[in-house]
Design an enzyme around this catalytic site. Structure first.
Site, PDB file in Angstrom:
ATOM      1  N   LYS A 122      -2.873   6.622   1.652  1.00 33.61           N
ATOM      2  CA  LYS A 122      -2.658   6.973   3.060  1.00 33.61           C
ATOM      3  C   LYS A 122      -1.661   8.131   3.141  1.00 33.61           C
ATOM      4  O   LYS A 122      -0.577   8.032   3.743  1.00 33.61           O
ATOM      5  CB  LYS A 122      -2.177   5.762   3.851  1.00 33.61           C
ATOM      6  CG  LYS A 122      -2.513   5.850   5.336  1.00 33.61           C
ATOM      7  CD  LYS A 122      -2.354   4.515   6.006  1.00 33.61           C
ATOM      8  CE  LYS A 122      -2.624   4.589   7.509  1.00 33.61           C
ATOM      9  NZ  LYS A 122      -4.028   4.919   7.820  1.00 33.61           N
ATOM     10  N   ARG A 125       0.832  -1.207   0.000  1.00 32.41           N
ATOM     11  CA  ARG A 125       0.000   0.000   0.000  1.00 32.41           C
ATOM     12  C   ARG A 125       0.862   1.251   0.000  1.00 32.41           C
ATOM     13  O   ARG A 125       0.514   2.267  -0.629  1.00 32.41           O
ATOM     14  CB  ARG A 125      -0.947  -0.011   1.199  1.00 32.41           C
ATOM     15  CG  ARG A 125      -1.981   1.110   1.153  1.00 32.41           C
ATOM     16  CD  ARG A 125      -3.063   0.936   2.204  1.00 32.41           C
ATOM     17  NE  ARG A 125      -2.525   1.016   3.553  1.00 32.41           N
ATOM     18  CZ  ARG A 125      -3.262   0.847   4.652  1.00 32.41           C
ATOM     19  NH1 ARG A 125      -4.553   0.564   4.545  1.00 32.41           N
ATOM     20  NH2 ARG A 125      -2.721   0.944   5.848  1.00 32.41           N
ATOM     21  N   GLU A 180     -16.324   6.177   4.766  1.00 34.76           N
ATOM     22  CA  GLU A 180     -15.604   5.660   5.930  1.00 34.76           C
ATOM     23  C   GLU A 180     -15.601   6.709   7.026  1.00 34.76           C
ATOM     24  O   GLU A 180     -16.016   7.853   6.822  1.00 34.76           O
ATOM     25  CB  GLU A 180     -14.181   5.263   5.561  1.00 34.76           C
ATOM     26  CG  GLU A 180     -13.325   6.398   5.023  1.00 34.76           C
ATOM     27  CD  GLU A 180     -11.913   5.936   4.674  1.00 34.76           C
ATOM     28  OE1 GLU A 180     -11.200   5.492   5.599  1.00 34.76           O
ATOM     29  OE2 GLU A 180     -11.529   6.023   3.500  1.00 34.76           O
TER      30      GLU A 180
END
Length: 390
Positions: free
Chosen positions: A236, A134, A272
């Protein structure tokens, strides 16, 4: 130091690779560079090698920063690519005021945990290769060089070993690891930084929410959005987190635990919360919002989907989940590395409060028990998720 896994990918972690490879170059820094030269074994003089546990009250451990002994750092320069990295005492770092991360937000972070096995007392990592991959995805999006999976795992392993006295006793928490990839080179015009730093530091943690394992209560943000299509909501990046602080503070001021965000196009579909993914359960059907580029693909989220199917749930869906479905849902829970699995007691939307089942017989609790059982070594690791560090 070995990683006890049978797969070829994890055997590579303990190898010493002298060569470098890359998909393409960024200012001389190899993207996905494969340097994995091993660091020396930790000397016995390190506090982490002498003491089994740090002197803190493990029963009162919350989710806050507790400085540990060592951190790992590696540099990427145009001339050298990624260095093999080194362990240094935990402490401040020096940055140019014109560093890319400070001026243009060219920074990424990851979060993962190390545990003590209840069975053997050994140190375990949960799916660290997923975090490594990721980070690479995010680095490509922000035009940054990224450490290879091998270098990432090597750095994380060494950080855990150097701070092993800070890994909580079984059942008392975990050692939270925070890898950072930062544009530390000086740059004035809008452009990629000329130098990058890969850091890993650690802190022992307990429960993320002050409620502990008790149900949390969410408020749906009205007119405030976390991400937009075509943006970087699935990355992220550090830039995704400061913008949610105001909405989060407002929710807490009103007595809620967290904010649950809707999509920015239709203002209708669940996305989210500030720091975790969300699942909705109705008649044994489990649904979670499809990522579609605006939702972070959580490692715990991915694991929950896999676990649920293994536990016999016939319908586990990644799809658009309308806010209207909250009105008659049986159960809602949130997932994330920090929160693990958090039961949701209620969600408030436009002054309407919807309440949900919580407790030992819920789907979320069943999944929580299965996940933590694997992480702590209580249950068989049939998915080969855990990495044991010697």
């Amino acid at each position: 130091m070995l990683l006890r896994r049978s797969s070829v990918a994890h055997k590579l972690v303990s190898s010493s690779v002298a060569g470098r490879s890359s998909l393409f170059k960024l200012g001389g820094c190899s993207l996905f560079a494969s340097q994995t030269a091993a660091l020396p074994l930790l000397p016995d003089a390190m506090p982490s090698a002498r003491e089994e546990y740090a002197d803190i009250n493990w029963d009162e451990l919350g989710f806050g920063l507790q400085p540990t002994d060592y951190m790992f750092s590696a540099k990427c320069t145009a001339e050298e690519g990624f260095s093999r990295g080194e362990l240094n005492r935990y402490g401040n770092i020096e940055l140019s005021p014109s560093a890319g991360v400070l001026n243009y937000g060219q920074g990424l972070f990851e979060g993962l945990k190390a545990f003590r096995s209840e069975d053997s007392g050994g140190l375990l990592l949960f799916r660290p290769e997923e975090n490594a991959k990721r980070l690479q995805m995010g680095a490509e999006r922000l035009l940054m060089p990224s450490p290879s999976v091998e270098l990432f795992l090597d750095a994380v392993k060494k950080t855990v070993l150097a701070n092993r006295r800070w890994v909580p006793p079984p059942g008392k928490g975990a050692l939270y690891l925070r890898p950072l990839l930062l544009g530390t080179g000086a740059v004035l015009g809008l452009a990629p930084a000329p130098e990058y730093t890969f850091l890993v530091y650690a802190s022992p943690v307990g429960n993320y929410f002050k409620e502990g394992l008790s149900p949390i209560h969410l408020m749906i943000g009205d007119g405030v959005y976390r991400a937009t299509p075509g943006g970087a909501g699935d990355v992220k990046t550090i830039a995704n987190y400061a913008p949610v602080l105001k909405a989060q503070r407002e929710a807490k001021r009103k007595g809620f635990t967290e904010v649950l965000f809707l999509d920015s196009v239709n203002n209708r579909y669940l996305e989210e919360a500030s720091s975790c993914n969300v699942f909705v359960v109705k008649d044994n059907v489990i649904a979670t919002p499809a990522t579609r580029g605006t939702i972070l693909p959580g490692v715990t989220r991915k694991s929950m989907i896999h676990l649920a199917r293994n536990l016999g749930y016939q319908q586990v869906e990644e799809r658009l989940v309308s806010v209207d479905e909250l009105a008659d849902a049986d159960e809602v829970f949130c997932t994330g590395t920090a929160v693990v699995v958090a039961p949701v007691g209620s969600i408030t939307y436009k002054d309407k409060r919807f309440e949900y089942q919580t407790g030992s017989k819920t789907t979320g609790q069943r999944l929580y028990s299965a996940l933590t059982g694997i992480q702590m070594g209580r249950l068989p690791d049939d998915m080969d998720w855990m990495v044991e560090i010697d």
